[in-house]
Design an enzyme around this catalytic site. Structure first.
Site, PDB file in Angstrom:
ATOM      1  N   THR A  47      -2.265  -2.558  -3.906  1.00 43.02           N
ATOM      2  CA  THR A  47      -3.351  -3.143  -4.688  1.00 43.02           C
ATOM      3  C   THR A  47      -4.713  -2.578  -4.300  1.00 43.02           C
ATOM      4  OG1 THR A  47      -3.476  -5.035  -3.193  1.00 43.02           O
ATOM      5  CG2 THR A  47      -2.141  -5.301  -5.168  1.00 43.02           C
ATOM      6  N   PHE A  48      -4.896  -2.262  -3.041  1.00 43.69           N
ATOM      7  CA  PHE A  48      -6.170  -1.704  -2.586  1.00 43.69           C
ATOM      8  C   PHE A  48      -6.442  -0.345  -3.229  1.00 43.69           C
ATOM      9  CE2 PHE A  48      -9.191   0.033   0.569  1.00 43.69           C
ATOM     10  CZ  PHE A  48     -10.059  -1.042   0.675  1.00 43.69           C
ATOM     11  N   ALA A  71       1.201  -7.725  -5.690  1.00 44.07           N
ATOM     12  CA  ALA A  71       1.519  -8.886  -4.860  1.00 44.07           C
ATOM     13  C   ALA A  71       1.009  -8.625  -3.452  1.00 44.07           C
ATOM     14  CB  ALA A  71       3.020  -9.144  -4.845  1.00 44.07           C
ATOM     15  N   GLU A  76       0.701 -11.621   9.378  1.00 44.55           N
ATOM     16  CA  GLU A  76       0.275 -12.300  10.600  1.00 44.55           C
ATOM     17  C   GLU A  76      -1.204 -12.088  10.902  1.00 44.55           C
ATOM     18  OE1 GLU A  76       2.875 -11.599  13.895  1.00 44.55           O
ATOM     19  OE2 GLU A  76       4.659 -11.836  12.651  1.00 44.55           O
ATOM     20  N   HIS A  79      -5.304  -9.192   7.086  1.00 46.40           N
ATOM     21  CA  HIS A  79      -5.283  -8.002   6.239  1.00 46.40           C
ATOM     22  C   HIS A  79      -5.115  -8.364   4.763  1.00 46.40           C
ATOM     23  CE1 HIS A  79      -4.621  -3.817   5.170  1.00 46.40           C
ATOM     24  NE2 HIS A  79      -3.544  -4.190   4.503  1.00 46.40           N
TER      25      HIS A  79
END
EC number: 2.5.1.78
Length: 154
Positions: A47-48, A71, A76, A79
């Site tokens: 997506t970036f 998506a 964790e 990001h």
């Protein structure tokens, strides 16, 4: 849909491929159902990576709107938040810069894999519907000459 056909470009992230490929299938079938033409589908790594592909599509006269599909799954670290917020910000910037709709069919941030799977159809079809509605409504705005009373465009 009435009048001039609506021509879409779709930018789909390859990351989380199991989810995004199903989103693409749903988006393509929904666009066809709504009589919109999907002219180009561009796959990008994640997506970036969408903004450049979106910009290239918006530059084309044969594209009326761009649908984004992706998506961003919670990890964790933070990001996913950074990716989602920066991508969404740039998508809005590109839409206003080119005066064409770019719709957000990106699941996340903060979604688990299971939640993303549950949202595949909803996000894909809503992004297509939003693109079509925005093109139709902005065309109506473009047709306005002089307004003496309140005009509701829907």
């Amino acid at each position: 849909m009435q009048g001039k056909s609506i021509r879409l470009g779709i930018v789909v992230a390859e990351f989380n491929y199991d989810i995004t490929q199903l989103m693409l299938q749903k988006a393509l079938s929904h666009a066809k159902f709504l009589n919109a033409e999907v002219k180009v589908v561009i796959k990008v790594p994640g997506t970036f990576d969408m903004p450049l592909a979106i910009k290239k599509l918006l530059e084309k006269d044969f594209i009326d709107a761009v649908v984004t599909l992706g998506a961003v799954i919670k990890g964790e670290t933070k990001h996913d938040e950074i990716v989602a917020s920066q991508t969404a910000r740039k998508i809005v910037d590109l839409s206003t810069e080119f005066n064409k709709p770019v719709t957000l069919g990106i699941i996340g941030h903060g979604a688990t894999h299971e939640q993303a799977v549950e949202r595949i159809e909803e996000y894909a079809t809503r992004a297509v519907e939003a693109a079509i509605k925005l093109v139709q409504r902005t065309r109506k705005i473009d047709e306005l000459k002089e307004v003496k009373e309140t005009v509701i465009i829907d």
